[in-house]
Every structure is written in structure tokens, then in C-alpha cells.
Design a protein around this motif. Structure first.
Motif, PDB file in Angstrom:
ATOM      1  N   GLN A  21     -29.015 -41.459  70.290  1.00 17.41           N
ATOM      2  CA  GLN A  21     -29.995 -42.439  71.013  1.00 17.41           C
ATOM      3  C   GLN A  21     -31.475 -42.485  70.563  1.00 17.41           C
ATOM      4  OE1 GLN A  21     -31.530 -42.904  75.763  1.00 17.41           O
ATOM      5  NE2 GLN A  21     -29.487 -41.754  75.215  1.00 17.41           N
TER       6      GLN A  21
ATOM      7  N   HIS B  74     -24.801 -34.748  75.254  1.00 22.93           N
ATOM      8  CA  HIS B  74     -24.572 -34.949  73.774  1.00 22.93           C
ATOM      9  C   HIS B  74     -23.009 -35.525  73.688  1.00 22.93           C
ATOM     10  CE1 HIS B  74     -27.765 -32.511  72.303  1.00 22.93           C
ATOM     11  NE2 HIS B  74     -27.684 -31.617  73.064  1.00 22.93           N
TER      12      HIS B  74
ATOM     13  N   ASP C 185     -29.785 -34.277  67.418  1.00 26.37           N
ATOM     14  CA  ASP C 185     -28.838 -35.307  67.988  1.00 26.37           C
ATOM     15  C   ASP C 185     -29.600 -36.372  68.145  1.00 26.37           C
ATOM     16  OD1 ASP C 185     -27.391 -36.953  69.322  1.00 26.37           O
ATOM     17  OD2 ASP C 185     -26.701 -35.474  70.936  1.00 26.37           O
TER      18      ASP C 185
ATOM     19  N   GLY D 160     -20.616 -41.423  69.182  1.00 25.01           N
ATOM     20  CA  GLY D 160     -22.003 -40.315  69.405  1.00 25.01           C
ATOM     21  C   GLY D 160     -21.454 -39.108  69.699  1.00 25.01           C
ATOM     22  N   THR D 161     -20.423 -39.020  70.257  1.00 24.97           N
ATOM     23  CA  THR D 161     -19.730 -37.526  70.816  1.00 24.97           C
ATOM     24  C   THR D 161     -18.981 -37.051  69.502  1.00 24.97           C
ATOM     25  OG1 THR D 161     -18.730 -36.371  72.434  1.00 24.97           O
ATOM     26  CG2 THR D 161     -17.493 -38.492  71.786  1.00 24.97           C
TER      27      THR D 161
ATOM     28  N   LYS E 132     -24.602 -45.174  68.106  1.00 25.07           N
ATOM     29  CA  LYS E 132     -25.114 -46.096  68.797  1.00 25.07           C
ATOM     30  C   LYS E 132     -25.687 -47.248  67.993  1.00 25.07           C
ATOM     31  CE  LYS E 132     -26.373 -43.680  72.973  1.00 25.07           C
ATOM     32  NZ  LYS E 132     -25.708 -44.179  73.959  1.00 25.07           N
TER      33      LYS E 132
HETATM   34  N1  PLP Z   1     -25.670 -37.828  72.286  1.00 26.00           N
HETATM   35  C1  PLP Z   1     -26.738 -38.448  72.870  1.00 26.00           C
HETATM   36  C2  PLP Z   1     -28.132 -38.300  72.754  1.00 26.00           C
HETATM   37  C3  PLP Z   1     -26.316 -39.748  73.709  1.00 26.00           C
HETATM   38  O1  PLP Z   1     -27.467 -40.284  74.335  1.00 26.00           O
HETATM   39  C4  PLP Z   1     -24.965 -39.954  73.854  1.00 26.00           C
HETATM   40  C5  PLP Z   1     -24.749 -41.215  74.920  1.00 26.00           C
HETATM   41  O2  PLP Z   1     -25.184 -41.760  75.494  1.00 26.00           O
HETATM   42  C6  PLP Z   1     -24.154 -39.382  73.164  1.00 26.00           C
HETATM   43  C7  PLP Z   1     -24.396 -38.129  72.365  1.00 26.00           C
HETATM   44  C8  PLP Z   1     -22.512 -39.718  73.090  1.00 26.00           C
HETATM   45  O3  PLP Z   1     -22.557 -40.767  72.302  1.00 26.00           O
HETATM   46  P1  PLP Z   1     -21.057 -41.803  72.811  1.00 26.00           P
HETATM   47  O4  PLP Z   1     -21.136 -42.123  74.189  1.00 26.00           O
HETATM   48  O5  PLP Z   1     -21.202 -42.782  71.465  1.00 26.00           O
HETATM   49  O6  PLP Z   1     -19.882 -40.966  72.616  1.00 26.00           O
END
Ligand code: PLP
Length: 469
Positions: free
Chosen positions: A245, A159, A242, A131-132, A271
Motif C-alpha cells: 500500500q 498483509h 510490505d 498483494g497477499t 496495488k
Molecule cells: N499488504 C498491505 C499493506 C495491504 O494494504 C494489502 C491490501 O490492502 C495487502 C498486503 C494485501 O493485498 P491484496 O488485497 O492485493 O491481496
């Protein structure tokens, strides 16, 4: 070169699990994040899970746990969906020439096509591994495409935790000590005036928003996203959603922004696309943005990741989207979400500690608040003075220990429990959760102060806090 048979005989994953499985918490304490096992021991969440299926986890005593957390949202289809599992097996068994880095991986093309079919106004996809990374790509694309530096984000936003994503994190505790970060600016969630003030400075590349914030499960006010989109267009800045989630069916729409009728220029998701098997992130965007970033052959790798588009991840993504369509998963999320929300909302009048139930689809926040009656107010106030969020932690604790239900508090210093179960749950899971919640709320309202078992839990929570998203 042929692989040696004896080497194959020497390594057996089952054997590793048999030999080392019992030491899992010691291994974690010694070699990984030492605070994790400490925290889990302290709150008694240190189970030894042996297997999992659908919405359930099973521990070594044979007890089942209803998973209302789904691995922070990755198990949208539940655990070990047979179609996804087979696709990942197939990707391995086919012996593909994957990650050559000098060909066009066919599964990536097929997944991009399938994903974009759900977002007709967008044209291209970049695949990363989390996600990041999906957010990082969106930030870089927005800055490059607009030639501007600043990203405006929302208070309480989450994020991701790599440095770029951390620059747009709305919680001070996450950022503290990691600066200097990028020169980005927070505005209150849903505050159009604040957004406009920032845009007028003329240096904003994009506004980044979770249509439903994970922290506190805050839903963007009606009309806010549309009005924000108009302002952004007026000021030639981009809208980034974003959906890491809240995307991929979680809210009962395929993407949460679709509920608001907006067309973000960039969309980050991750995710659930993994099918719970292989990490993946996707950044979708408009043609002109991608064309600007990748404007010549010299710039072909200007933003890239070695493992992005790997066959296993693409296979898991393709199978996940297939199941979502074929099994009406998004529809189920909407229906079960409405049912669960309604049944919980019906309890608000019954329990004075229960203030609000909100969210959309199967992304639900249960907020606790100050009770009216004096007898309950005193212990509530004492807890708030110790640390905000402790009451919700205790409910999470009681749901787990008494009822075998896994939930989480939706962030630091908030009295909100977040429910993000698999999107495939049915009425049996809704019934089980609601019955357990009623039992815990009955207990919380029964005594003065709260009954011994709950107060003991409060004590544990005071000592060991867990930081949640
Ligand atoms: N953006 C949102 C809205 C999230 O909820 C998350 C993780 O919980 C992320 C980004 C980051 O995702 P990751 O943990 O896969 O890097």
C-alpha cells in the motif's frame, strides 16, 4: 483453427452491461458476498457508477465523486491513464505467445529491470497476482533462506487475507475462526525491546513491517526501522518491508522504507503496479535468497503461480512505472501530500473533535478524539460506548452524501479516516476536500447533540458496520 465469426457476433460486453447492469446489486446479493450489497444499501453508498476518469467517478445521475480511496490504492495514476490503457490494449492486440510456461517472458524481464532500478540494493523479482501473494512469497523465501520458522510482525498489521498472510495479521477479528495459523508472533509497532526479545530466541526468520501501517495510518517512529535492521542483522534474521500500500510513490518516496534509509532483504509490492488494470504482485529480494530457494533445476517451480508474469500485467506495470518517472508522479505525491496535510493540520486548533493529522505524502490519517467541552463530550462518549469508530464512519458518510467524496475509515474500532487518493491529484482536489471537510466539521461542532442529519447517520452506522483495511 479459425475463430467463428458468428460466436464473435453473439458475445458483446456492452450488451451484458446493458442487460444486467441494472441488476448489479441483486446479482451480488444472490451470487457473491451477500453482506456487501446489504451494507451499501444501509449506508446509502449503493450508487450506480457509469464511468470514471482520473480522480473522479460518475454515477447514473451525472454526479461526480472525488475518489480519495483510489480502489484501496490501486489507482495511483488515477483511472484510465491513457498510457497504461494503451499498453494493455497493445499487449492484447499484439497477439503475443504469452504464458507458454516454457519460455522467458520478455516483458517480465523488462519490468523486473525497471522496478529494481528503484531499489539498487536488491537483485531479483518474483511476480505473482496480488498483494497477499507478494507477502506469501516473502514469508516462504525468508523461512527457506534462513532455515527458521517464525516471522515477527506488528500489532495492527495488515498483509493480506490468505492463510500465510493471515498468520501475520495484527487484528484479532480477521484471524478469529481461521486457525490454526502459522506460529508467528506480534510485537507492538515501533517497540524495539519487544523485537529484540523475540530475536533472542534464535528461531526468527524475519521481521515483517509496513513502514506506514494502513490501519490507523501509523508511521514507524523515527529511527525505528534503522535500529530494527541492525538488530536483525546481529541476529541473522531478515527485514521484510510490505510496500503493497505505501510503496510506488504513495508517500512521496518511491518506496516508504527509503525515507528511513534502510535496505530490506525482501520487499513486497502490488496495488499501484497494476496501473489499476491488471492484478499483479511483486516480491523483490537479494540474490542469495533467490539462489537458495531456486537452488537447482529440480526446484525451478518450487514457488510459482500460473498467471504470474502474464503479458497484460507486465505491460500495465511497465507503463505505470514509465508514467511515474515521465510525469513526476512521486514528486507530485510529496507536494500535494504536504499541502493537504498542512491545510488539514491547520484545522486541528479549530475543531476540538479533530485530534491529529498524520502520514506521509498522499497516505494521510485524520484522527478524531474526545472533545474537551462537556456539551460535545456527552454525545461523543455515547458513540464510543456503542462502538469505537462510529464518529469517523459518520464523517465518511457525510463527505460522501453531501460532497460526493469517497473516503474510508482506516480499520475497525479506530476513529481515523484514511486518505489515499490518486497520486496525480492537484490543488483543485485538495481545495475540494478541505472545503468539504470544513463543512462537515462545522456541522459536527455546531449542535448539541450533533445535528439531526449526522445523528441519523450514526443510527445507520450502528446497524451496519463495514470492515475496512
Ligand atoms: N499488504 C498491505 C499493506 C495491504 O494494504 C494489502 C491490501 O490492502 C495487502 C498486503 C494485501 O493485498 P491484496 O488485497 O492485493 O491481496
Amino acid at each position: 483453427m479459425r475463430y467463428s465469426v458468428s460466436t464473435q457476433d453473439e458475445f458483446d460486453l456492452r450488451d451484458v452491461l446493458t442487460r444486467r447492469g441494472a441488476d448489479r446489486y441483486e446479482l451480488q446479493a444472490r451470487y457473491l458476498n451477500p453482506q456487501l450489497p446489504r451494507m451499501l444499501h444501509a449506508i446509502g453508498f449503493d450508487r450506480v457508477y457509469t464511468h470514471a476518469e482520473g480522480a473522479y467517478l460518475y454515477d447514473d445521475s451525472g454526479r461526480d465523486y472525488l475518489d480519495m480511496l483510489s480502489g484501496f490504492g490501486v489507482f495511483a495514476l488515477g483511472r484510465h491513464h491513457p498510457v497504461v490503457r494503451k499498453a494493455v490494449h497493445d499487449a492484447l492486440d499484439l497477439g503475443l505467445a504469452d504464458l507458454t510456461q516454457f519460455d522467458a517472458p520478455p516483458l517480465a524481464g523488462a519490468l523486473a529491470e525497471r522496478l529494481l532500478a528503484h531499489v539498487p540494493h536488491l537483485d531479483r523479482v518474483y511476480f505473482g497476482n496480488s498483494g497477499t501473494e507478494a507477502v506469501e512469497a516473502a514469508l516462504k523465501y525468508a523461512r527457506f533462506a534462513t532455515g527458521r520458522k517464525r516471522i515477527v510482525f506488528c500489532d495492527h498489521a495488515f498483509h493480506g487475507l490468505t492463510t500465510g498472510s493471515l498468520s501475520v495479521n495484527g487484528a484479532r477479528d480477521f484471524r478469529k475462526g481461521f486457525g490454526p495459523l502459522l506460529p508467528d508472533t506480534a510485537v507492538p509497532f515501533g517497540d524495539l525491546g519487544a523485537l529484540e526479545r523475540e530475536l533472542k530466541r534464535g528461531d526468527v526468520a524475519a521481521f515483517l513491517i509496513e513502514p506506514i501501517q494502513g490501519k490507523g495510518v501509523a508511521v514507524a517512529p523515527p529511527g525505528f526501522l534503522r535500529a530494527a535492521q541492525e538488530l536483525l542483522r546481529e541476529h541473522k534474521a531478515l527485514l521484510i518491508a510490505d510496500e503493497v500500500q505505501c510503496g510506488l510513490g504513495r508517500t512521496g518516496d518511491f518506496f516508504a522504507f527509503q525515507h528511513d534509509g534502510v535496505e530490506p532483504d525482501l520487499v513486497a509490492t502490488a496495488k499501484a503496479l497494476s496501473g489499476g488494470y491488471v492484478p499483479v504482485g511483486a516480491t523483490m529480494g537479494r540474490d542469495w535468497i533467490f539462489n537458495k530457494v531456486y537452488s537447482s533445476m529440480d526446484r525451478v517451480l518450487v514457488h510459482d503461480s500460473t498467471f504470474g508474469s502474464n503479458a497484460q500485467a507486465m505491460a500495465a506495470g511497465l507503463a505505470t512505472l514509465h508514467v511515474m518517472d515521465a510525469e513526476g508522479v512521486v514528486d507530485n505525491a510529496r507536494k500535494m501530500g504536504e499541502l493537504l496535510q498542512q491545510r488539514l493540520t491547520d484545522l486541528v486548533d479549530r475543531y476540538e473533535l479533530l485530534h491529529e493529522v498524520r502520514g506521509r505524502g498522499l497516505m494521510i490519517g485524520i484522527e478524531f478524539g474526545r472533545p474537551q467541552s462537556w456539551t460535545r463530550r456527552a454525545p461523543w462518549t455515547a458513540l464510543q460506548l456503542a462502538r469505537k469508530g462510529l464518529f469517523a464512519q459518520t464523517v465518511v458518510h457525510a463527505l460522501f452524501h453531501r460532497h460526493g467524496i469517497l473516503t474510508q475509515v482506516s480499520g475497525d474500532h479506530v476513529e481515523v479516516i484514511k486518505l489515499i487518493p490518486p497520486l496525480t491529484i492537484g490543488e483543485a482536489e485538495v481545495d475540494r476536500f478541505v472545503a468539504a471537510f470544513i463543512d462537515v466539521m462545522d456541522e459536527a461542532h455546531r449542535g448539541t447533540p450533533l445535528t439531526n442529519s449526522l445523528s441519523r447517520d450514526f443510527g445507520r452506522m450502528l446497524v451496519h458496520q463495514t470492515r475496512n483495511r
